[in-house]
Design a protein around this motif. Sequence first.
Motif, PDB file in Angstrom:
ATOM      1  N   LEU A   1     112.695 101.344   1.522  1.00 17.21           N
ATOM      2  CA  LEU A   1     113.858 100.923   2.328  1.00 17.21           C
ATOM      3  C   LEU A   1     113.741 100.051   3.285  1.00 17.21           C
ATOM      4  O   LEU A   1     114.308  99.489   3.235  1.00 17.21           O
TER       5      LEU A   1
ATOM      6  N   GLN B   1      94.940 104.029   9.720  1.00 19.35           N
ATOM      7  CA  GLN B   1      94.206 103.891   8.538  1.00 19.35           C
ATOM      8  C   GLN B   1      93.939 102.602   7.391  1.00 19.35           C
ATOM      9  O   GLN B   1      93.107 102.537   7.749  1.00 19.35           O
TER      10      GLN B   1
ATOM     11  N   TYR C   1     117.747 106.102   9.184  1.00 19.61           N
ATOM     12  CA  TYR C   1     116.676 106.031   8.209  1.00 19.61           C
ATOM     13  C   TYR C   1     115.502 105.223   8.055  1.00 19.61           C
ATOM     14  O   TYR C   1     113.877 105.648   8.072  1.00 19.61           O
TER      15      TYR C   1
ATOM     16  N   LEU D   1     114.479 109.004  -0.406  1.00 20.54           N
ATOM     17  CA  LEU D   1     113.179 109.398   0.534  1.00 20.54           C
ATOM     18  C   LEU D   1     112.952 110.461   1.129  1.00 20.54           C
ATOM     19  O   LEU D   1     111.942 111.170   1.531  1.00 20.54           O
ATOM     20  N   PHE D   2     114.487 111.541   1.571  1.00 22.48           N
ATOM     21  CA  PHE D   2     114.222 112.533   2.205  1.00 22.48           C
ATOM     22  C   PHE D   2     112.957 113.415   1.265  1.00 22.48           C
ATOM     23  O   PHE D   2     112.425 114.625   1.882  1.00 22.48           O
TER      24      PHE D   2
ATOM     25  N   ASP E   1     118.819 105.565  -3.306  1.00 27.68           N
ATOM     26  CA  ASP E   1     117.783 105.675  -2.397  1.00 27.68           C
ATOM     27  C   ASP E   1     116.980 106.540  -0.907  1.00 27.68           C
ATOM     28  O   ASP E   1     115.678 106.643  -0.326  1.00 27.68           O
TER      29      ASP E   1
ATOM     30  N   ARG F   1     113.045 106.428  10.398  1.00 25.15           N
ATOM     31  CA  ARG F   1     112.157 107.321   9.974  1.00 25.15           C
ATOM     32  C   ARG F   1     110.073 106.967   9.000  1.00 25.15           C
ATOM     33  O   ARG F   1     109.521 106.987   8.955  1.00 25.15           O
ATOM     34  N   GLN F   2     110.857 106.252   7.870  1.00 29.50           N
ATOM     35  CA  GLN F   2     110.090 105.341   7.534  1.00 29.50           C
ATOM     36  C   GLN F   2     109.627 104.511   8.669  1.00 29.50           C
ATOM     37  O   GLN F   2     107.874 104.206   8.131  1.00 29.50           O
TER      38      GLN F   2
ATOM     39  N   GLU G   1     106.053 106.063   8.996  1.00 27.03           N
ATOM     40  CA  GLU G   1     105.752 106.850   8.375  1.00 27.03           C
ATOM     41  C   GLU G   1     104.585 105.241   8.534  1.00 27.03           C
ATOM     42  O   GLU G   1     103.297 105.752   7.740  1.00 27.03           O
TER      43      GLU G   1
END
Lengths: 432, 614
Positions: free
Chosen positions: B448, B554, B540, A399-400, A395, B543-544, B547
Amino acid sequence: MSSYAVDEPIYALATAYQPSALAVIRASGEGSWDLLRPYFSGRLSSGKASHGYISGKDGKAIDEVVVVSYAKGHGYTSEEAFEIMSHGSIAVIKAISGLLDSIGFRRAERGEFTYRAFLHGRIDLTEAEAVEEIVSSRSDRARSDALSRLSGTLRTAALQMKDDILDILASLEVQLDYGEDEIPEDWEFPEERILEIISRLEGIASTYASSRLYSHGALVVLAGRANAGKSSLYNALLKEDRSIVSPEEGTTRDYIESDASIAGIPVRLVDTAGLRKAGGAVEAEGIRRTEEMMESADLIVYVLDGDEDDSSVPAGALTVRSKRDITGIDEGLSFSSVTGEGLDVVIEAIGEALSRDIVHGSDDIRIDSERQRDCLLSAASALREAVDAKSSGYDVIALFLQSSLDSLSVLVGDITADDVLERLFSSFCLGK
Amino acid sequence: MSSNVCSLLSVWVNDMRDYDAIVIGGGHAGIEAGLALARMGAETLLVTQSADTIGRMSCNPSIGGLAKGNLVREIDALGGEMGHLIDSTMIQMRMLNKRRGPAVQAPRAQADKFSYSRLAKETLEGEPHLHIFMDTVVDIMTEDGRASGVVTERGWRISAKAVVMTTGTFMDGRIFIGEYDEMCGRLGEKAAIGLGDRLRSKGFHVGRMKTGTPARVRKSSLDFSRMEVQPGDVPMLPFSFENDEINRPDIPCYITYTNESTHQIIRDNIHRSPLYGGKIVGKGPRYCPSIEDKVVRFPDRDRHQIFVEPEGEGTEEMYLNGLSSSLPEEVQHDFIHTLPGLEYAEIIRPGYAVEYDYLDPLDLYPSLESKIIPGLFIAGQTNGTSGYEEAAAQGLVAGINAALYLRKEKPLILKRTDSYIGVLIDDLVTKGTKEPYRMFTSRAEHRLSLRHDTADQRLTPVAASIGLASKGRMEGFERKMEMISDAVSVLKSIKADGKSLYEKLREPDADVLEMDVPELSRFPKSLLQTIELDVRYEGYLKRQEREVEKAKKQENMVIPPDFDYDIVDGISSESKEKLKAVRPLSIGQASRISGVRVSDIAVLAVAVRSRSNG
């Protein structure tokens, strides 16, 4: 950007505003043919060049011209458009511009033609940037680089790498979509393939620095003690008398710069104040600026005064010796700006020093914008993170890989944020 | 307002509203839609062709799976019923893809089909505002262009202010077994004929899709010694956040394989397949092919894996997962008998293909309300999806939005960033679908943050805000959130080797359950695991989140549903057609429409912005 209205007739001079053999004035927008027709004696027909006279509102002929017309969907902007090729005198350019102003055209904003071409889907982001670079590029080398971008070598390379990553990602995602009982085989991290893509990404990104030299020019700073002969060298390099050359120390109190071309590389050549103990406030200021200039230089050419010892030469500088006609030294980079002796060797050495750091990839893909470099580097760094995470869950690896794909998509313009557009179009040169 | 069917006749004469809402269909979508409406206070009538087939599992006897398991837990968190139903009727449970990353693992359970369906019916019957009526809907009534009720086969005209349509495979359904075909929605159950045509004439885009199911064989005729055993997980874990544990029997599944003689029989008879013979025009799912498809498309594979799964606790019927077929029955007999352990298999029901009408989901808003008939909501297989979980998820959202429509409130639109349900619906109404749509992990770019164990944190507050979370559920949820914060404090306060236990959880092989800390023993294991994953994924997730933030920008650029694309210059005509077909409600949604160029989105963004400015 939001001030641009699409399709409103606009025009701009596409050639330089200076006397020349030919001038090209470009116009685009809904109804632009009809606006022009009463003032042009030739026929407008899509894709064809038509010869005739252009006349002013008073009916008097302005110039004999050739007009190339483009129907909607055909020209550069994909709008109804035309280009007037006239004689290149300032008077003619002014008269035609005045006519267009008075019959319903508006002078284009900076980058507006390319903006329209982009909006009508004629070009993608990498191509749009390349157009800007062709227009503003200052050397033949940069122009050919920009042209090869138009045909899309960067795009092709980016798409290829995107495809490779997508391949890897797909083989991974299938493991996330199906259970271990359905697909019992484990997925193996394709480290070698990923490292290959990383090195390709970083390779292309690294051409940024050298590309920049070609299209924006290198900053070359002439430094040395006062009265060492810098200004003489400067003038010799420019082949024009711009600096005040006088035997009195410290004449060049501030710096003077000029655009030149040395060994085919565009150069911003800077002549600085001589480095010596300050004689007055003005000169001290000049010396401070000299030091600043030296820090940002791509190359420092340090001029030693005749047989002066080289203890004061800063690290990394190219050392040259002046007054060869007086010292008679004929080894190393010794020159005389009076006789011209050794100048060719000095010029060659400057060119060599400038191109020393320039790496040319075997594929000849080079980039010129920071945006492109940032996209490539962030794609590469996401892949590096994937490599670092290779023993964690699928997973996380996915992502990367996804993030790397996204960066490449931004590069080719598949994904685009408003601010990217905004920044891009504001740096476009007028006309194209 | 009448609340029982006996008074329908008088209401028909008086033409007053009979119900607040009508749900057509009693499948997995209909169940959720009916319950959501009734629980949100709407007097709701569920019309089904057969009161005996409510909640029937037409195909595989299991609920959940990768991405689908997340859907079930989200349905539960949002106040739906599917989690409760499967928790009470499961006969095996497995957590899938444990090795492949905690964020993408998901639960799947084998169900006792018969108790599942019975419990579904009893649950509907137990809901005070929900009424069940057996008849077949043949038309949707409208008044001033809005949905105003339904017309049934037996001539009832039943009025309501909102209608939810969940017809599954029954709209002009036709089943195929070799040369045999029959107008059925399931084997032995007649199709709903005519509704598809009526909707076509009202301007709906109606297409055909196809799906299939394998034969069911008799357990006592099988030789399990020739198969691999596939046991379930112990202990079994619940889908519903309202259940702490599962106390159900654990019945194994089995694995066997096809071989070259199986494939030869199929190849020899392929011309008798209705699919290859051209009788079926509808598009079938690529990811769930029939065995004849697999043999034709993958000629190099020398075997295909087949799962033999029980259909229930007391029944002899076993489901042959992976062997779906519409070849003639005698061919099915022959090839089934070539599989190890199935040599003497007695077929109880043959496999068959079913072709049915579906409605193009591009005709729907993200609320699942029809763009053609306001007040009509459409959910489930009718929208071109496949799977019980996908159907139930849409049913729940359609039911909720029908209830909000009745209340004249803003619809509930779940985002791609907060749930698999959001991804599912956004995909359907933005991209449409050409083959039966199944939920996959890979469709969720923000996966995630969509872990199955966090569905309640993501959606239960939403359920509460629309009045669909029961008091019990809310109390349980609040208790859990308190416990999480208590457990986090405990983990942060205890130190070992100079680090707090909380920090230690960041290490890749840390396992909260292995930490021998008495202070943690009072917390449920699942809760500690949730904390462990939250900590491990923190970096992680950040990071997401970036996004997510970009996406939100938008999504927040709103496009009015009646936006006039024709007056915007600079959008290509192809893109204009696509935009007009989808009528996206945000720039984000517009940018996901396949085939719309980036440059057109840029123009649209400028146009929408300038419109909203002036």
